[in-house]
Design a protein around this motif. Structure first.
Motif, PDB file in Angstrom:
ATOM      1  N   UNK A 114      31.430  44.981  33.398  1.00 44.41           N
ATOM      2  CA  UNK A 114      30.777  44.279  32.288  1.00 44.41           C
ATOM      3  C   UNK A 114      31.659  43.153  31.758  1.00 44.41           C
ATOM      4  N   UNK A 115      32.956  43.402  31.719  1.00 46.18           N
ATOM      5  CA  UNK A 115      33.887  42.382  31.223  1.00 46.18           C
ATOM      6  C   UNK A 115      33.981  41.215  32.199  1.00 46.18           C
ATOM      7  N   UNK A 116      34.002  41.521  33.494  1.00 49.10           N
ATOM      8  CA  UNK A 116      34.089  40.467  34.511  1.00 49.10           C
ATOM      9  C   UNK A 116      32.832  39.603  34.498  1.00 49.10           C
ATOM     10  N   UNK A 117      31.664  40.221  34.368  1.00 53.23           N
ATOM     11  CA  UNK A 117      30.404  39.468  34.314  1.00 53.23           C
ATOM     12  C   UNK A 117      30.401  38.513  33.125  1.00 53.23           C
ATOM     13  N   UNK A 118      30.789  39.027  31.965  1.00 58.56           N
ATOM     14  CA  UNK A 118      30.870  38.180  30.775  1.00 58.56           C
ATOM     15  C   UNK A 118      31.911  37.091  30.965  1.00 58.56           C
ATOM     16  N   UNK A 119      33.083  37.458  31.489  1.00 58.70           N
ATOM     17  CA  UNK A 119      34.158  36.488  31.669  1.00 58.70           C
ATOM     18  C   UNK A 119      33.787  35.358  32.603  1.00 58.70           C
ATOM     19  N   UNK A 120      33.019  35.661  33.640  1.00 56.65           N
ATOM     20  CA  UNK A 120      32.584  34.614  34.567  1.00 56.65           C
ATOM     21  C   UNK A 120      31.683  33.613  33.849  1.00 56.65           C
ATOM     22  N   UNK A 121      30.765  34.108  33.029  1.00 54.67           N
ATOM     23  CA  UNK A 121      29.911  33.199  32.265  1.00 54.67           C
ATOM     24  C   UNK A 121      30.742  32.321  31.329  1.00 54.67           C
ATOM     25  N   UNK A 122      31.689  32.946  30.652  1.00 49.81           N
ATOM     26  CA  UNK A 122      32.506  32.196  29.697  1.00 49.81           C
ATOM     27  C   UNK A 122      33.415  31.182  30.397  1.00 49.81           C
ATOM     28  N   UNK A 123      33.826  31.473  31.614  1.00 56.10           N
ATOM     29  CA  UNK A 123      34.665  30.539  32.366  1.00 56.10           C
ATOM     30  C   UNK A 123      33.918  29.226  32.604  1.00 56.10           C
ATOM     31  N   UNK A 239      37.912  38.638  28.301  1.00 54.57           N
ATOM     32  CA  UNK A 239      36.849  38.625  29.301  1.00 54.57           C
ATOM     33  C   UNK A 239      37.132  37.574  30.384  1.00 54.57           C
ATOM     34  N   UNK A 240      37.540  36.387  29.972  1.00 55.10           N
ATOM     35  CA  UNK A 240      37.851  35.345  30.959  1.00 55.10           C
ATOM     36  C   UNK A 240      39.012  35.788  31.841  1.00 55.10           C
ATOM     37  N   UNK A 241      40.026  36.409  31.244  1.00 56.30           N
ATOM     38  CA  UNK A 241      41.171  36.884  32.027  1.00 56.30           C
ATOM     39  C   UNK A 241      40.732  37.928  33.052  1.00 56.30           C
ATOM     40  N   UNK A 242      39.809  38.805  32.662  1.00 64.49           N
ATOM     41  CA  UNK A 242      39.314  39.814  33.601  1.00 64.49           C
ATOM     42  C   UNK A 242      38.640  39.150  34.792  1.00 64.49           C
ATOM     43  N   UNK A 385      27.269  31.026  37.529  1.00 64.25           N
ATOM     44  CA  UNK A 385      26.255  31.900  36.919  1.00 64.25           C
ATOM     45  C   UNK A 385      25.230  31.111  36.115  1.00 64.25           C
ATOM     46  N   UNK A 386      24.099  31.751  35.844  1.00 66.83           N
ATOM     47  CA  UNK A 386      23.116  31.184  34.920  1.00 66.83           C
ATOM     48  C   UNK A 386      23.569  31.559  33.500  1.00 66.83           C
ATOM     49  N   UNK A 387      23.756  30.550  32.667  1.00 70.76           N
ATOM     50  CA  UNK A 387      24.318  30.792  31.335  1.00 70.76           C
ATOM     51  C   UNK A 387      23.214  31.055  30.305  1.00 70.76           C
TER      52      UNK A 387
END
Length: 392
Positions: A114-123, A239-242, A385-387
């Motif tokens: 869940x953290x990686x999915x969020x972090x990818x969007x935030x990246x 999240x981005x770090x993950x 990802x789709x943001x």
């Protein structure tokens, strides 16, 4: 006719160029429209044999009469100048090893899906910047080499950063972050870049911007389920770090070589590896990331370097030893981005840091070895990802 063209391509360019041009200018053609250097050296056992065949073709007017002796001497001398290891024995006794399967994970930032999915969007999220136009991916483009290939980063309001952008690939394995080590952790580095007035120029209230987007609020709650108010700058960085800790580049030719595939490296890359060790590059560039995670004085401009962090005079003009994985993708080089060509950067480093004057062939071979450190993160981690969109 084809044979004549092949021999023309072998001799015309070397005869009109200086020594070393075979390696630096001509090698790209060989193996495509002309025999490889290895094939020539296997067919002709001595320079005299090669010269004799070339002169026969010249006498028949199939090719022009050239300085075949000089061309053959250059070819054979370059082949004999460095031994070619046939196994990984050449790396025994030195600290060269493949990347571990996973980077270190901090206790206060567990690696969850869940953290990686969020972090990818935030990246990829440009709304983290004050202008809503700059994301982490703007300067750390994961579709190329994890950097921006600019002399220095261009940030908020077209402001120029002080230094060249390092690659984000494999950043989870680092112990020192940035050129001067100002950030203590990957999470700290991400927070600093979001708040940096030259880069994204945001503040703590960037979290309030995300709170207006319901999908983000839900994603934060999944990623940080034990927190009452999870949408914070600290959690944005976590999240981005993950996600960044998934951007690891396994399976480079060099890694395959270290794992026992002796054919994974070309002969020139193996000779470059030998030179990398013998000339002393290995003194600072070792371990899985090919960095000692230390700071060394490298004065090529007036940048204070590590001094701005510590205030110690001994740290003036000192910078982190650059990790070398994927270095072939991350031009321009050095903290000031002043050098475009990797072989030129190799020569400068050898001169300033080791007191070694490399010739063109040596620099080209080390460059060829460094190119074998290239690999990319898994494709699924690099698909944009789709943001989420704000509800109107």
């Amino acid at each position: 006719m084809r044979k004549a063209l092949l021999f023309l391509s072998i001799f015309i360019i070397p005869s009109i160029c200086n020594a070393g041009v075979w390696e630096t200018k001509c090698s790209d053609c060989h193996g495509l429209i002309a025999p490889t250097k290895k094939e020539l050296l296997q067919k002709f056992k001595t320079p005299e044999d090669l010269v004799g065949r070339a002169k026969e073709l010249a006498d028949k007017k199939i090719m022009p009469s050239l300085d075949f002796e000089a061309a053959a001497k250059e070819l054979f001398n370059s082949a004999a100048s460095v031994s070619v290891p046939v196994s990984t024995n050449a790396t025994k006794g030195v600290d060269l090893k493949p990347l571990p399967s996973v980077p270190p994970i901090p206790q206060d930032n567990s690696q969850t899906p869940a953290k990686v999915i969020l972090g990818k969007m935030l990246f990829f999220e440009a709304r983290l910047s004050k202008s809503n136009t700059i994301s982490c991916n703007t300067c750390h483009n994961i579709s190329s080499g994890g950097d921006d290939n600019q002399v220095v980063a261009i940030g908020y309001g077209w402001r120029k950063s002080l230094r060249n952008t390092p690659t984000i690939f494999n950043a989870g394995y680092l112990k020192v972050f940035g050129w001067t080590g100002k950030a203590k952790t990957l999470e700290d580095m991400i927070k600093m870049n979001i708040q940096d007035s030259v880069k994204m120029n945001s503040s703590e209230d960037v979290a309030d911007k995300l709170k207006t987007i319901p999908e983000y609020v839900a994603l934060f709650r999944k990623a940080f389920p034990d927190e009452g108010d999870p949408v914070t700058l600290d959690n944005i960085a976590k999240a981005i770090a993950a996600y960044v800790r998934t951007l690891n580049t396994f399976g480079s030719p060099f890694d395959r070589f270290l794992n026992g595939d002796t054919n994974a490296l070309s002969d020139d890359a193996k000779m470059g590896m030998n030179l990398f060790i013998e000339k002393g590059c290995i003194a600072c560039h070792y371990g899985p990331m090919l960095t000692d995670n230390k700071f060394h004085v490298f004065k090529i401009d007036d940048d204070p370097g590590r001094y701005e962090v510590t205030g110690n005079n001994t740290d003036k003009n000192a910078f982190r030893t650059a990790p070398l994985r994927n270095v072939a993708l991350t031009a321009p080089y050095f903290h000031d981005g002043s050098v475009r060509r990797l072989d030129v950067a190799v020569k400068i480093m050898a001169d300033k840091m080791l007191g070694e004057e490399l010739n063109d062939v040596e620099a080209w071979r080390i460059k060829t070895f460094l190119e074998s450190l290239t690999a990319f993160p898994p494709i699924d981690s690099r698909v944009m990802p789709v943001l989420p969109q704000r509800d109107e």
